[in-house]
Motif scaffolding. Structure first.
Motif, PDB file in Angstrom:
ATOM      1  N   TYR A  82      14.275  30.567  28.298  1.00 34.86           N
ATOM      2  CA  TYR A  82      13.145  30.634  29.141  1.00 34.86           C
ATOM      3  C   TYR A  82      13.526  30.201  30.542  1.00 34.86           C
ATOM      4  O   TYR A  82      14.305  29.252  30.617  1.00 34.86           O
ATOM      5  CB  TYR A  82      12.203  29.846  28.608  1.00 34.86           C
ATOM      6  N   THR A  83      13.178  30.769  31.457  1.00 35.78           N
ATOM      7  CA  THR A  83      13.617  30.264  32.873  1.00 35.78           C
ATOM      8  C   THR A  83      13.011  28.764  33.018  1.00 35.78           C
ATOM      9  O   THR A  83      11.921  28.815  32.330  1.00 35.78           O
ATOM     10  CB  THR A  83      13.342  31.124  34.038  1.00 35.78           C
ATOM     11  N   THR A  84      13.441  28.170  34.043  1.00 36.07           N
ATOM     12  CA  THR A  84      12.621  26.871  34.545  1.00 36.07           C
ATOM     13  C   THR A  84      11.260  27.257  34.617  1.00 36.07           C
ATOM     14  O   THR A  84      10.541  26.033  34.422  1.00 36.07           O
ATOM     15  CB  THR A  84      13.469  26.328  35.770  1.00 36.07           C
ATOM     16  N   PRO A 111      18.549  26.704  22.866  1.00 36.86           N
ATOM     17  CA  PRO A 111      18.806  25.468  22.919  1.00 36.86           C
ATOM     18  C   PRO A 111      18.190  24.400  23.675  1.00 36.86           C
ATOM     19  O   PRO A 111      18.009  23.182  23.439  1.00 36.86           O
ATOM     20  CB  PRO A 111      20.324  25.487  22.771  1.00 36.86           C
ATOM     21  N   ASN A 112      18.025  25.004  25.030  1.00 36.77           N
ATOM     22  CA  ASN A 112      17.395  24.086  25.955  1.00 36.77           C
ATOM     23  C   ASN A 112      15.632  23.733  25.698  1.00 36.77           C
ATOM     24  O   ASN A 112      15.378  22.694  25.831  1.00 36.77           O
ATOM     25  CB  ASN A 112      17.161  25.070  27.382  1.00 36.77           C
ATOM     26  N   LEU A 115      16.175  21.252  22.845  1.00 39.25           N
ATOM     27  CA  LEU A 115      16.181  19.853  23.706  1.00 39.25           C
ATOM     28  C   LEU A 115      14.918  19.391  24.151  1.00 39.25           C
ATOM     29  O   LEU A 115      14.453  18.357  23.926  1.00 39.25           O
ATOM     30  CB  LEU A 115      17.131  20.030  24.679  1.00 39.25           C
ATOM     31  N   ARG A 116      14.171  20.156  24.865  1.00 37.33           N
ATOM     32  CA  ARG A 116      12.869  19.869  25.267  1.00 37.33           C
ATOM     33  C   ARG A 116      11.953  19.301  24.262  1.00 37.33           C
ATOM     34  O   ARG A 116      11.078  18.307  24.408  1.00 37.33           O
ATOM     35  CB  ARG A 116      12.281  21.015  26.221  1.00 37.33           C
ATOM     36  N   GLN A 119      12.667  15.914  23.267  1.00 34.59           N
ATOM     37  CA  GLN A 119      12.252  15.049  24.404  1.00 34.59           C
ATOM     38  C   GLN A 119      10.832  14.558  24.544  1.00 34.59           C
ATOM     39  O   GLN A 119      10.180  13.641  24.740  1.00 34.59           O
ATOM     40  CB  GLN A 119      12.729  15.460  25.681  1.00 34.59           C
TER      41      GLN A 119
ATOM     42  N   SER B 185      17.933  25.331  34.389  1.00 36.07           N
ATOM     43  CA  SER B 185      17.468  24.114  33.958  1.00 36.07           C
ATOM     44  C   SER B 185      18.204  22.743  34.139  1.00 36.07           C
ATOM     45  O   SER B 185      19.555  22.922  33.530  1.00 36.07           O
ATOM     46  CB  SER B 185      16.944  24.217  32.459  1.00 36.07           C
ATOM     47  N   GLY B 187      18.028  20.095  32.499  1.00 32.40           N
ATOM     48  CA  GLY B 187      18.213  19.397  31.359  1.00 32.40           C
ATOM     49  C   GLY B 187      19.347  19.936  30.500  1.00 32.40           C
ATOM     50  O   GLY B 187      20.149  19.400  30.040  1.00 32.40           O
ATOM     51  N   TYR B 188      19.090  21.326  30.625  1.00 38.96           N
ATOM     52  CA  TYR B 188      20.224  22.169  29.747  1.00 38.96           C
ATOM     53  C   TYR B 188      21.771  21.930  30.374  1.00 38.96           C
ATOM     54  O   TYR B 188      22.638  21.733  29.747  1.00 38.96           O
ATOM     55  CB  TYR B 188      20.042  23.673  29.918  1.00 38.96           C
ATOM     56  N   LEU B 191      23.006  18.736  29.353  1.00 40.18           N
ATOM     57  CA  LEU B 191      23.482  18.934  27.965  1.00 40.18           C
ATOM     58  C   LEU B 191      24.997  19.383  28.016  1.00 40.18           C
ATOM     59  O   LEU B 191      25.900  18.839  27.217  1.00 40.18           O
ATOM     60  CB  LEU B 191      22.486  19.619  27.122  1.00 40.18           C
TER      61      LEU B 191
END
Lengths: 350, 320
Positions: A82-84, A111-112, A115-116, A119, B185, B187-188, B191
């Motif tokens: 997914y984009t930001t 993976p992003n 991670l979110r 968090q 991102s 955050g990514y 990482l």
């Protein structure tokens, strides 16, 4: 080992539970996402229309009733990334699935996003989608650092590879494997094409294109080489046809075609796989019903101690499409040699 | 701008080349249809960049674990790279546990070589398991995220048409999203940096690349002039060695039949005017060639300094 079935409406719940589904998964495309993105930017790898739930209220009711029936429900947020800008919307959707809907797990590929979710302290478990292409034990251990509970192995992971992976990570993470329906010509996580309605799937469109083989290293192909290559290409298109549910057709008895791992259920149980995934969130209720019934039939007999050869014969009789089973291209777990003495027995039976 | 040349053998290692000349001298036939189609972008590269001075050599494969070789060819290429005083990048594919086992001795060779020559060695990973292996057992090697882990859509049947499409086929917000990568991102990216990954490699997307939001601490390289469309563990070329029912099994062994030929598809069944669009199948992977417009697009990024490296692959990147 549980039977995981797809669902896309509350109407399907009762029949799936009655038929033997033991876990459910689904997608949702909320209206707010559809207003922002259309075309090729899908929330969870299915077209917004007909690929999943379209209202929060129906999803909530379905999850509540599934819980009352003792089934967990997993919800897909499994786009490759997914984009930001999209991520803010996805995180809001994830919170809503977690807080309001009561999802038992979110199925994630990016993976992003994993991670979110960590968090954001999402309470739902995290399952890693097959789109993440976790093809080896090292990759699964990499994903364990994100706190995941389950990894869905890609379709391309064979029985011996599954066994090695399960042995390597036993007790650390649940392993889910494919058991029935849709195939994928490519490694799902490494296919950068779209199934957008304007062009359809890349793999199934290939047979309609002009083709030309060329030799390399300055070598022209001989006539016999070219003939051999063209014959192989025809076999490849036949293989794609099988992956595509025999050209999206159904057997004379109305049962759905499509890749199948029924013969491998006893092996998957012995290996220690935790869940068998039936593909087809977007399918109609009859296909879902027939799929769950077939898988449940073999699983129940396997649990009751039926031997492997009997189960293979039973699976083939359930499919009732001997010529397609014999073609080989309909099997998820093809190319895995049976134990030699069983192979001899199978030949005798044939 | 740094240039890397992807080679298949020690004899290909060179620091100085003209793109079109390099392509002609490569393993592909000079008069092949691909060479003819690609002559336009090759000529454009000649015009824009002239003779290229590569400072780095790449070797290895991004797409197939059956093409992972034994240490001998790698050692031979490393010797030539050292003789010419160049830097080195090793490319790795997505792998099964078997592939992980094949890579381990190669990483040991790289580590020994790095210590001997006193230069860092880059390893491009296209599989999270390979990154974990590098971090755990070979932390001295520099991991670089490969293009397969950038998940942007790159379907040349349609995405190349989107930026110019007035047809209402797709929303503007969707078109914008399709040009972006997973590197927007922070955050990514953080990482990646924490895992020692300071560089990523990307494909030049048919719809254009938007790198504006990528944090500047991440260095970016782009492959030219071929992009990948899709790759599989079931290989059509490997099917040549099997009886019908045993063909196209995921991860099956092969005799590297892919090294003898490629297949050109022309998108004659397109619902759009791009019925002359070509795709190339080499082994288990489909590729597209860059157009003149795509090269100009990526050159603009290079001029802005957002891309600091081109990886030049003179022919379809599928060799052992």
């Amino acid at each position: 080992m549980k039977i995981l079935a797809p669902i896309k409406s509350h109407d399907e719940l009762e029949m799936l539970v009655e038929s033997g589904a033991e876990e459910l998964y689904c997608g949702i495309t909320p209206e707010e996402w559809q207003q922002e993105y259309s075309g090729a930017a899908w929330l969870s790898r299915r077209s917004p229309k007909g690929g999943g739930f379209e209202s929060w209220s129906e999803l909530r009711k379905t999850v509540d009733d599934a819980h009352r029936a003792g089934l967990h429900v997993f919800i897909t947020l499994n786009a490759p990334f997914y984009t930001t800008a999209q991520m803010d919307s996805v995180v809001k959707i994830a919170h809503r699935l977690d807080d309001e809907i009561g999802a038992d797990a979110l199925i994630i590929a990016d993976p992003n996003l994993l991670l979110r979710m960590r968090q954001e302290k999402i309470r739902a478990a995290l399952h890693v989608s097959s789109v993440a292409a976790a093809l080896n034990s090292e990759a699964i251990r990499f994903l364990l650092d994100f706190g995941v509970k389950r990894v869905v192995l890609p379709r391309s992971v064979g029985l011996s590879e599954i066994e090695a992976i399960v042995n390597a990570v036993r007790g650390e993470v649940e392993i889910e494997t494919f058991i029935l329906n849709d195939g994928c010509a490519f490694e799902e996580g490494f296919c950068s094409t779209t199934h957008h309605h304007a062009v359809g799937a890349f793999c199934t469109g290939l047979s309609g294109m002009d083709t030309e083989f060329e030799g390399v290293a300055g070598q022209d192909l001989t006539y016999s080489q070219t003939v051999k290559l063209k014959r192989n290409l025809l076999d490849y298109w036949k293989y794609i046809w099988y992956l595509n549910g025999n050209g999206c057709s159904t057997a004379p008895n109305g049962l759905p075609y499509g890749p199948c791992g029924l013969c491998a259920i006893k092996d998957l149980m012995r290996i220690g796989v935790d869940s068998l995934k039936i593909v087809g969130r977007e399918s109609g209720p009859f296909k879902k019903l027939a799929s769950v019934k077939m898988v449940a039939d073999i699983v129940r007999k396997a649990r009751a101690g039926a031997d492997r050869l009997y189960l293979i014969e039973r699976a083939r009789s359930l499919r009732n499409t001997q010529e397609h089973c014999d073609a080989g291209f309909m099997c998820y777990y093809r190319g895995e040699s049976p134990v030699p003495e069983e192979e001899a027995l199978l030949e005798q039976t044939a | 701008m740094e240039w890397t040349l992807h080679v298949s053998q020690p004899g290909d290692v060179r620091a100085d080349f003209l793109p079109s000349e390099c392509a002609r001298q490569s393993a592909s036939s000079a008069d092949s249809r691909i060479q003819k189609t690609m002559s336009v972008p090759f000529r454009l590269m000649d015009e824009v960049y002239g003779r290229i001075h590569a400072s780095r050599i790449a070797f290895g494969t991004e797409f197939c674990e059956n093409l992972i070789g034994d240490p001998h060819p790698l050692t031979a290429v490393l010797a030539e790279v050292r003789r010419q005083g160049l830097d080195f990048t090793f490319l790795t594919p997505y792998v099964s546990d078997r592939g992980i086992a094949r890579l381990r001795p190669l990483f040991a060779v790289l580590l020994t070589h790095a210590e001997r020559v006193g230069r860092p060695m880059e390893v491009v990973f296209n599989d999270w398991g390979v990154l974990r292996l590098l971090r755990r057992e070979f932390p001295e090697l520099e991991p670089v995220q490969g293009r397969l882990l950038n998940k942007s859509l790159r379907d040349p049947r349609i995405t190349g048409l989107l930026p110019d499409s007035p047809s209402g086929l797709i929303q503007l917000s969707t078109t914008a999203a399709l040009k972006q990568t997973n590197l927007d991102s922070s955050g990514y990216v953080q990482l990646l940096l924490e895992m020692g990954v300071g560089r990523v490699e990307l494909d030049n997307l048919p719809q254009g690349l938007d790198l504006e939001a990528v944090p500047p601490e991440l260095k970016i390289g782009v492959y030219v002039p071929f992009g990948f469309v899709a790759t599989a563990r079931a290989c059509m070329a490997a099917g040549l060695g099997y009886e019908a029912a045993q063909k196209f099994v995921h991860g099956a062994s092969c005799k590297q039949e892919c090294q003898t030929h490629h297949l050109i598809y022309t998108y004659t069944n397109s619902p759009f005017p791009n019925r002359d669009q070509e795709f190339y199948l080499k082994g288990n992977t489909y590729f597209y060639g860059h157009t003149d417009k795509m090269l100009r697009n990526i050159d603009a990024h290079a001029l802005e300094g957002r891309i600091d490296r081109f990886m030049f692959q003179p022919h379809l990147p599928m060799w052992n």
